[in-house]
Scaffold this active site. Sequence first.
Site, PDB file in Angstrom:
ATOM      1  N   CYS A  17      38.299  -9.316  -0.012  1.00  0.00           N
ATOM      2  CA  CYS A  17      38.146  -9.986  -1.314  1.00  0.00           C
ATOM      3  C   CYS A  17      38.108  -8.990  -2.479  1.00  0.00           C
ATOM      4  O   CYS A  17      37.818  -7.800  -2.304  1.00  0.00           O
ATOM      5  CB  CYS A  17      36.858 -10.789  -1.338  1.00  0.00           C
ATOM      6  SG  CYS A  17      36.857 -12.246  -0.285  1.00  0.00           S
ATOM      7  N   GLU A  58      35.871  -8.825  -4.829  1.00  0.00           N
ATOM      8  CA  GLU A  58      34.518  -8.289  -5.019  1.00  0.00           C
ATOM      9  C   GLU A  58      34.304  -7.073  -4.117  1.00  0.00           C
ATOM     10  O   GLU A  58      33.676  -6.086  -4.518  1.00  0.00           O
ATOM     11  CB  GLU A  58      33.471  -9.361  -4.675  1.00  0.00           C
ATOM     12  CG  GLU A  58      33.525 -10.604  -5.565  1.00  0.00           C
ATOM     13  CD  GLU A  58      34.455 -11.689  -5.043  1.00  0.00           C
ATOM     14  OE1 GLU A  58      35.462 -11.351  -4.380  1.00  0.00           O
ATOM     15  OE2 GLU A  58      34.182 -12.861  -5.295  1.00  0.00           O
TER      16      GLU A  58
HETATM   17  N1  THU Z   1      38.959 -14.321  -2.306  1.00  0.00           N
HETATM   18  C1  THU Z   1      38.390 -13.345  -3.073  1.00  0.00           C
HETATM   19  O1  THU Z   1      39.020 -12.315  -3.359  1.00  0.00           O
HETATM   20  N2  THU Z   1      37.124 -13.534  -3.507  1.00  0.00           N
HETATM   21  C2  THU Z   1      36.371 -14.633  -3.232  1.00  0.00           C
HETATM   22  O2  THU Z   1      35.214 -14.690  -3.615  1.00  0.00           O
HETATM   23  C3  THU Z   1      36.943 -15.753  -2.483  1.00  0.00           C
HETATM   24  C4  THU Z   1      38.281 -15.544  -1.921  1.00  0.00           C
HETATM   25  C5  THU Z   1      40.338 -14.131  -1.819  1.00  0.00           C
HETATM   26  C6  THU Z   1      40.457 -13.921  -0.342  1.00  0.00           C
HETATM   27  C7  THU Z   1      41.903 -14.326  -0.095  1.00  0.00           C
HETATM   28  O3  THU Z   1      42.734 -13.194  -0.321  1.00  0.00           O
HETATM   29  C8  THU Z   1      42.176 -15.357  -1.175  1.00  0.00           C
HETATM   30  O4  THU Z   1      41.120 -15.267  -2.111  1.00  0.00           O
HETATM   31  C9  THU Z   1      42.274 -16.778  -0.659  1.00  0.00           C
HETATM   32  O5  THU Z   1      41.147 -17.141   0.029  1.00  0.00           O
END
Ligand code: THU
Length: 127
Positions: A52, A54
């Site tokens: 993610c 974050e």
């Molecule tokens: N994702 C994030 O980067 N942060 C979050 O808090 C939730 C989900 C990303 C993970 C994945 O690459 C995409 O969003 C779809 O779930």
Amino acid sequence: MPANLHRMAVLAAQKAYAPYSNFPVGATIRTSDGRVYSGCNVENVSYPEGWCAETSAIAHMVMDGGGEIAEIAVSAPKMDSITPCGGCRQRIAEFGTPDTLVHLCDKDGVVESIRLADLLPKAFSKL
Ligand code: THU
């Protein structure tokens, strides 16, 4: 919140590598001593191996010596606002405090700001 924290999260989302979900996300941290780090999501053809936005931002902070997260802005251009996933809440908690502010953003600015203690009540801690 520094006015540019939201803007930096929006710009970070533009760096996302998200060819599988097509769902870019950006995150920007401000540490309690005023440093700022951004990150984007990075996916993988072996889907669970991606991570993610974050998490990327936290990795940048750790590589620069670590620190305490005072606030973090998260932006996903395809959503009106996005809340960090469960795993990222725990990762933010690792470097944050109950008062760490999590800013949920849309493309124009902060939609809502939530204390980490409210986003992750009764967080696991071995301390
Ligand atoms: N994702 C994030 O980067 N942060 C979050 O808090 C939730 C989900 C990303 C993970 C994945 O690459 C995409 O969003 C779809 O779930």
